[in-house]
Design a protein around this motif. Structure first.
Motif, mmCIF file in Angstrom:
data_model
loop_
_atom_site.group_PDB
_atom_site.id
_atom_site.type_symbol
_atom_site.label_atom_id
_atom_site.label_comp_id
_atom_site.label_asym_id
_atom_site.label_seq_id
_atom_site.Cartn_x
_atom_site.Cartn_y
_atom_site.Cartn_z
ATOM 1 N N ILE A 21 39.007 52.144 40.126
ATOM 2 C CA ILE A 21 38.342 53.140 40.981
ATOM 3 C C ILE A 21 39.365 53.949 41.764
ATOM 4 O O ILE A 21 39.300 55.179 41.812
ATOM 5 C CB ILE A 21 37.358 52.463 41.963
ATOM 6 N N TYR A 22 40.320 53.253 42.399
ATOM 7 C CA TYR A 22 41.240 53.900 43.328
ATOM 8 C C TYR A 22 42.614 54.205 42.736
ATOM 9 O O TYR A 22 43.429 54.845 43.391
ATOM 10 C CB TYR A 22 41.417 53.034 44.579
ATOM 11 N N GLY A 23 42.885 53.737 41.534
ATOM 12 C CA GLY A 23 44.181 53.970 40.925
ATOM 13 C C GLY A 23 45.212 52.961 41.404
ATOM 14 O O GLY A 23 44.886 51.981 42.078
ATOM 15 N N THR A 24 46.459 53.207 41.079
ATOM 16 C CA THR A 24 47.535 52.271 41.408
ATOM 17 C C THR A 24 48.476 52.796 42.488
ATOM 18 O O THR A 24 49.460 52.139 42.821
ATOM 19 C CB THR A 24 48.349 51.931 40.138
ATOM 20 N N THR A 25 48.179 53.946 43.033
ATOM 21 C CA THR A 25 48.995 54.499 44.110
ATOM 22 C C THR A 25 48.765 53.683 45.382
ATOM 23 O O THR A 25 47.620 53.428 45.760
ATOM 24 C CB THR A 25 48.630 55.976 44.366
ATOM 25 N N THR A 26 49.840 53.266 46.022
ATOM 26 C CA THR A 26 49.726 52.469 47.245
ATOM 27 C C THR A 26 49.561 53.367 48.467
ATOM 28 O O THR A 26 49.839 54.568 48.419
ATOM 29 C CB THR A 26 50.984 51.600 47.441
ATOM 30 N N LEU A 27 49.149 52.758 49.563
ATOM 31 C CA LEU A 27 49.031 53.511 50.811
ATOM 32 C C LEU A 27 50.400 54.030 51.248
ATOM 33 O O LEU A 27 50.509 55.162 51.723
ATOM 34 C CB LEU A 27 48.398 52.661 51.908
ATOM 35 N N ALA A 28 51.435 53.228 51.056
ATOM 36 C CA ALA A 28 52.786 53.680 51.407
ATOM 37 C C ALA A 28 53.165 54.919 50.603
ATOM 38 O O ALA A 28 53.769 55.858 51.140
ATOM 39 C CB ALA A 28 53.802 52.569 51.174
ATOM 40 N N GLN A 29 52.802 54.950 49.326
ATOM 41 C CA GLN A 29 53.097 56.126 48.500
ATOM 42 C C GLN A 29 52.291 57.341 48.953
ATOM 43 O O GLN A 29 52.808 58.464 48.963
ATOM 44 C CB GLN A 29 52.822 55.817 47.027
ATOM 45 N N ILE A 30 51.040 57.142 49.329
ATOM 46 C CA ILE A 30 50.229 58.245 49.854
ATOM 47 C C ILE A 30 50.869 58.786 51.125
ATOM 48 O O ILE A 30 51.015 60.002 51.290
ATOM 49 C CB ILE A 30 48.773 57.795 50.111
ATOM 50 N N ASN A 31 51.275 57.885 52.017
ATOM 51 C CA ASN A 31 51.908 58.329 53.265
ATOM 52 C C ASN A 31 53.226 59.046 52.996
ATOM 53 O O ASN A 31 53.542 60.027 53.684
ATOM 54 C CB ASN A 31 52.108 57.147 54.212
ATOM 55 N N GLU A 32 53.986 58.601 51.996
ATOM 56 C CA GLU A 32 55.228 59.294 51.631
ATOM 57 C C GLU A 32 54.925 60.709 51.144
ATOM 58 O O GLU A 32 55.620 61.661 51.521
ATOM 59 C CB GLU A 32 55.971 58.521 50.535
ATOM 60 N N ARG A 33 53.897 60.850 50.308
ATOM 61 C CA ARG A 33 53.516 62.176 49.807
ATOM 62 C C ARG A 33 53.038 63.078 50.941
ATOM 63 O O ARG A 33 53.348 64.268 50.983
ATOM 64 C CB ARG A 33 52.430 62.053 48.738
#
Length: 147
Positions: A21-33
């Motif tokens: 559902i949410y994919g494999t991107t982590t919250l840390a990666q979202i925050n980096e982006r």
């Protein structure tokens, strides 16, 4: 310009929680982006993830005079976060709601957001791009308004 980013309950498990559902991107990666995009847009971010509604409400209250806008993924509070809804309505700045998944296409009980009536708009179903599109839209709205 300073933007508040709020991540609700269980979002610290992005990348591990229901990757179908949410994919494999982590919250840390979202925050980096988000941080990289903020640098490009020349804005500052303040970020918080909490599994507790009161912490999210407290952060909104704390930032009432220090940010110009906010993005929030209310997660599990989307359908039941009354105090979060009320806090958002009290803010003098625009708030956008973001969701990684399309909540309207999921379980029937997820389709209704009590947060949506309190925010300026909602972006959903784009995975991590929901956050990025939300940040871009919010900054453009604020700049158009002279903020």
């Amino acid at each position: 310009m300073k933007i508040l980013i709020l991540h609700g309950p269980n979002l610290n498990l992005f990348g591990r929680r229901e990757p179908h559902i949410y994919g494999t991107t982590t919250l840390a990666q979202i925050n980096e982006r988000l941080t990289a995009l903020a640098t490009e847009l020349r804005v500052e971010l303040e970020l918080l993830q909490s599994n507790h509604e009161g912490a999210l409400v407290d952060k909104l209250h704390e930032c009432i005079d220090s940010v110009q806008g906010a993005l929030i993924n209310p997660a599990g509070l989307t359908q039941h976060g009354v105090s979060l809804h009320d806090a958002i309505k009290a803010m003098p700045f625009p708030v956008l709601e973001v969701h990684m998944s399309n909540i309207a296409a999921r379980e029937t009980w997820r389709a209704h957001s009590i947060i949506s009536p309190a925010v300026k708009g909602t972006i959903q179903g784009l995975g991590p791009h929901s956050y990025l599109a939300g940040l871009r839209a919010l900054v453009e709205m604020l700049r158009d308004a002279g903020g």
